[in-house]
Design an enzyme around this catalytic site. Structure first.
Site, PDB file in Angstrom:
ATOM      1  CG  HIS A   1       6.668  -7.074  -8.820  1.00  0.00           C
ATOM      2  ND1 HIS A   1       6.639  -5.938  -9.587  1.00  0.00           N
ATOM      3  CD2 HIS A   1       6.299  -8.088  -9.651  1.00  0.00           C
ATOM      4  CE1 HIS A   1       6.276  -6.236 -10.822  1.00  0.00           C
ATOM      5  NE2 HIS A   1       6.055  -7.539 -10.880  1.00  0.00           N
TER       6      HIS A   1
ATOM      7  CD  GLU B   1      -3.623  -0.189  12.120  1.00  0.00           C
ATOM      8  OE1 GLU B   1      -4.394   0.253  12.985  1.00  0.00           O
ATOM      9  OE2 GLU B   1      -3.302   0.473  11.111  1.00  0.00           O
TER      10      GLU B   1
END
Length: 122
Positions: free
Chosen positions: A75, A46
């Site tokens: 991040h 996916e």
């Protein structure tokens, strides 16, 4: 909020069409504000489909350490969260979604620089 399907469980359906619809919606948003949450058995295929679209940064989560959820946003400015549903409880998934949606990108220069490099790889 937009649900691009699947709207019912069909064991033999092919997930790429649904993941592509989610990835495309994220890629089309030039503001960078759109995010998607996708589910699959492992979450891997996916995420691979979603990551085919420019500007999409899909990450996979299997449950467990919630710090990974925070770091994916802080991040990497991840904009697609792919769940390995076989490995994640409903309660874990709910907590992860809440945390992921609430966690902002840090905008630290080193992270912005790295994301720009990722987005410009050909």
């Amino acid at each position: 909020m937009l649900d691009v399907g699947a709207h019912e469980y069909v064991e033999a359906d092919d997930y790429p069409v649904y993941m592509a619809a989610a990835g495309l919606k994220v890629a089309e948003d030039l503001t960078g504000e759109t995010r998607a949450i996708i589910f699959g058995g492992s979450g891997q295929g996916e995420a691979i489909v979603a990551n085919r679209f420019p500007g999409v940064r899909a990450v996979v989560w299997y449950g467990g350490n919630m710090d990974i959820i925070k770091l994916s946003r802080e991040h990497n400015n991840a904009n697609v969260l792919s769940f390995g549903a076989r490995f994640t409880t409903d309660e874990e998934a709910k907590k992860a979604v809440e945390l992921w949606l609430a966690t902002p990108f840090s905008k630290e220069e080193r992270h912005e620089r790295r994301i720009a490099q990722i987005d410009n790889i050909e």
